[in-house]
Design an enzyme around this catalytic site. Structure first.
Site, PDB file in Angstrom:
ATOM      1  N   CYS A 129      16.351  50.277 -55.966  1.00  0.00           N
ATOM      2  CA  CYS A 129      17.278  49.155 -56.170  1.00  0.00           C
ATOM      3  C   CYS A 129      17.652  48.436 -54.879  1.00  0.00           C
ATOM      4  CB  CYS A 129      18.533  49.656 -56.882  1.00  0.00           C
ATOM      5  SG  CYS A 129      19.176  51.196 -56.219  1.00  0.00           S
ATOM      6  N   GLN A 156      26.483  50.985 -51.547  1.00  0.00           N
ATOM      7  CA  GLN A 156      25.856  51.128 -52.857  1.00  0.00           C
ATOM      8  C   GLN A 156      26.805  51.662 -53.922  1.00  0.00           C
ATOM      9  OE1 GLN A 156      21.686  52.299 -50.691  1.00  0.00           O
ATOM     10  NE2 GLN A 156      21.770  52.741 -52.880  1.00  0.00           N
ATOM     11  N   HIS A 243      25.212  46.545 -55.680  1.00  0.00           N
ATOM     12  CA  HIS A 243      24.992  46.996 -54.298  1.00  0.00           C
ATOM     13  C   HIS A 243      25.176  45.812 -53.342  1.00  0.00           C
ATOM     14  CE1 HIS A 243      23.625  50.675 -55.906  1.00  0.00           C
ATOM     15  NE2 HIS A 243      22.338  50.636 -55.621  1.00  0.00           N
TER      16      HIS A 243
END
Ligand code: A2P
Length: 338
Positions: A129, A156, A243
């Protein structure tokens, strides 16, 4: 004409998002097969207004399946992705199991969509991600001025660690509000409420964490720059979804802030939110539930030659996982590859 689509890990944080994204983007699904562990078999999940019954993953799960989206952890992918590919499905795997396999393309459609067409194992890997949102923002700048070095620090969200991690932060917040002591953490190494934990994944012998190494290796593979210098520090913060990343860049050639803004404002998948005077910059809570990669705080770093700083935010469950995977499937469908 539609496809039979399997979602492996359909009850998880990313799996549920995959169902939502398939529905919202009207991906042509004839039949959706939600798969999870035997623990969840018989549960129901909603898709396009219907209740679907979750089935336990087994060797027969992939009969007739055209697209198999995997997000049930690396061991499940290692074990079952070849089974699914063998049954004729194109596997799009959200785990790290195959990402660095030279025979498996690692794809972010805005950056290297074409790579999805060469897949000797029938498997395409969806990157980590934090890497996805970073390369979406960097690709247009790299094409213009050639990256020399990337230094990134991440902030994150807990959702990246799955459904249980979301529950862990919620539980700590409830305990705090009730004046109770911290419940013992089980997903994260320390209580995450009101703290920043500079460990995502295990530590490697060189001192980097596994997450940090993913950002280095995957960025190089996606950009096709095997020796690009990348330094990453990945940090878990008490944000539910989304994030954020502080990114410092050095380029081979000059790149003005005005030109960088211009490139970013037309880059696919990017939304520029950069009006400091109005206190406008990307925020995780605003990004959550949406598709773009948001970029702001674009400014020169005068401490190095051709330096630039950025702040990059995206919904880690969507662009960082489910959306990117579905976009890969869309690309394949549009190019007659399914
Ligand atoms: P289950 O809900 O039955 O445990 P998350 O990343 O949010 O923790 O989700 C992980 C996903 O992977 C869940 O859907 C989970 O299903 C699934 N999963 C975990 N272990 C297995 C397994 N052995 N076989 C199939 N699915 C699994």
């Amino acid at each position: 004409m539609g496809y039979k689509v399997a979602v492996v890990g359909a009850t998880g944080a990313v799996g549920r998002e995959m169902l939502r994204v398939l529905e919202q983007r009207r991906f042509p699904v004839d039949e959706l097969v939600p798969l999870a562990s035997a623990r969840s078999a018989g549960q129901s999940l909603e898709f396009r207004g219907e209740r679907l019954t979750v089935r336990a993953l087994d060797r027969q799960s992939f009969t007739g399946v055209k697209v198999a989206l995997f997000s049930a952890g690396g061991p499940i992918s290692r074990d079952y992705a070849p089974t699914a590919a063998g049954a004729g499905a194109v596997v799009i795997d959200n785990t790290s199991a195959f990402r660095l396999d030279p025979q498996v393309p690692l794809v972010v459609p805005e950056v290297n969509a074409e790579a999805a067409r060469q897949r000797p194992k029938g498997i395409i890997a969806n990157p980590n991600c934090s890497t996805i949102q970073m390369v979406v923002a960097l690709a247009p700048l790299h094409r213009e001025a050639t990256l020399r070095r990337i230094v990134v620090a991440t902030y994150q969200a807990v959702a990246g660690a799955g459904q249980r991690a979301i529950e862990e932060l919620s539980q700590q917040a409830r305990a705090w509000a009730a004046g109770q002591p911290d419940p013992a953490p089980s997903v994260f190494p320390h209580p995450i409420l009101f703290d920043c934990v500079p460990q995502i994944g295990d530590f490697r012998p060189d001192g980097d964490t596994v997450e940090e190494r993913k950002m280095i290796d995957e960025t190089r593979k996606i950009l096709g720059e095997p020796t690009l210098r990348v330094s990453a520090t990945t940090v878990r913060v008490p944000v539910m979804v989304g994030h954020s990343e502080a990114i410092n860049l050095e380029f081979e050639r000059p790149l003005s802030v005005a030109r960088a803004r211009e490139l970013l404002s037309t880059a696919p998948g990017v939304v520029l939110v950069d009006d400091p005077a109005q206190r406008r910059y990307p925020l995780a809570r605003q990004a959550a539930g949406t598709d773009p990669v948001y970029v702001g705080r674009v400014r020169l770093d005068a401490s190095v030659e051709h330096g630039l700083n950025l702040w990059v935010v995206a919904d880690n469950l969507r662009k960082g996982a489910a959306l990117n995977a579905v976009q890969i499937a869309e690309y394949l469908a549009q190019h007659g590859e399914l």
